[in-house]
Scaffold this motif. Structure first.
Motif, short mmCIF file in Angstrom:
data_model
loop_
_atom_site.label_atom_id
_atom_site.label_comp_id
_atom_site.label_asym_id
_atom_site.label_seq_id
_atom_site.Cartn_x
_atom_site.Cartn_y
_atom_site.Cartn_z
N PRO A 47 42.96 22.42 -22.37
CA PRO A 47 42.13 22.06 -21.23
C PRO A 47 41.62 23.31 -20.51
N GLN A 48 40.37 23.30 -20.08
CA GLN A 48 39.78 24.47 -19.43
C GLN A 48 40.54 24.87 -18.18
N ASP A 49 41.04 23.91 -17.43
CA ASP A 49 41.73 24.24 -16.18
C ASP A 49 43.14 24.77 -16.39
N SER A 50 43.66 24.76 -17.62
CA SER A 50 45.00 25.29 -17.87
C SER A 50 44.98 26.75 -18.36
N ILE A 51 43.80 27.30 -18.61
CA ILE A 51 43.69 28.68 -19.08
C ILE A 51 43.91 29.63 -17.91
N LEU A 52 44.90 30.51 -18.06
CA LEU A 52 45.23 31.48 -17.03
C LEU A 52 44.51 32.80 -17.25
N GLU A 53 44.37 33.19 -18.52
CA GLU A 53 43.72 34.46 -18.85
C GLU A 53 43.15 34.38 -20.26
N ARG A 54 42.02 35.01 -20.48
CA ARG A 54 41.43 35.08 -21.82
C ARG A 54 40.73 36.43 -21.95
N LYS A 55 40.79 36.95 -23.15
CA LYS A 55 40.16 38.24 -23.43
C LYS A 55 39.54 38.17 -24.81
N GLU A 56 38.26 38.49 -24.90
CA GLU A 56 37.58 38.48 -26.20
C GLU A 56 38.09 39.66 -27.02
N VAL A 57 38.40 39.38 -28.30
CA VAL A 57 38.91 40.41 -29.20
C VAL A 57 38.14 40.37 -30.51
N SER A 58 38.32 41.40 -31.31
CA SER A 58 37.70 41.46 -32.62
C SER A 58 38.59 40.73 -33.63
N PRO A 59 38.03 39.96 -34.54
CA PRO A 59 38.85 39.29 -35.55
C PRO A 59 39.45 40.28 -36.55
N PHE A 60 39.00 41.52 -36.52
CA PHE A 60 39.45 42.55 -37.47
C PHE A 60 40.44 43.52 -36.85
N LYS A 61 41.00 43.20 -35.70
CA LYS A 61 41.86 44.15 -34.99
C LYS A 61 43.15 44.47 -35.74
N ASN A 62 43.63 43.58 -36.62
CA ASN A 62 44.86 43.80 -37.35
C ASN A 62 44.66 44.38 -38.74
N THR A 63 43.41 44.69 -39.10
CA THR A 63 43.14 45.24 -40.42
C THR A 63 42.89 46.72 -40.39
#
Length: 63
Positions: A47-63
């Motif tokens: 639910p949108q109202d339950s999100i406390l924090e979000r940060k856009e990341v790269s899908p390749f960060k672990n490669t």
């Protein structure tokens, strides 16, 4: 606000717990919730109202 097709690190509340999801993809958004997909292919609603924090990341960060 999360955009469809982008990857995020998300912190959200679920009942009495605080959950953290790393590098999940937003696959659908509605006026009240987001459909999120994990790397293993499972999906769930946040639910949108339950999100406390979000940060856009790269899908390749672990490669």
């Amino acid at each position: 606000m999360m955009d469809t097709g982008k990857f995020y690190d998300v912190v959200y509340s679920r009942r009495y717990d605080i959950e953290y999801e790393s590098c999940v993809k937003c696959i659908k958004k509605t006026p009240k919730s987001y459909r999120i997909e994990r790397a293993d292919g499972t999906t769930f609603l946040v639910p949108q109202d339950s999100i406390l924090e979000r940060k856009e990341v790269s899908p390749f960060k672990n490669t």
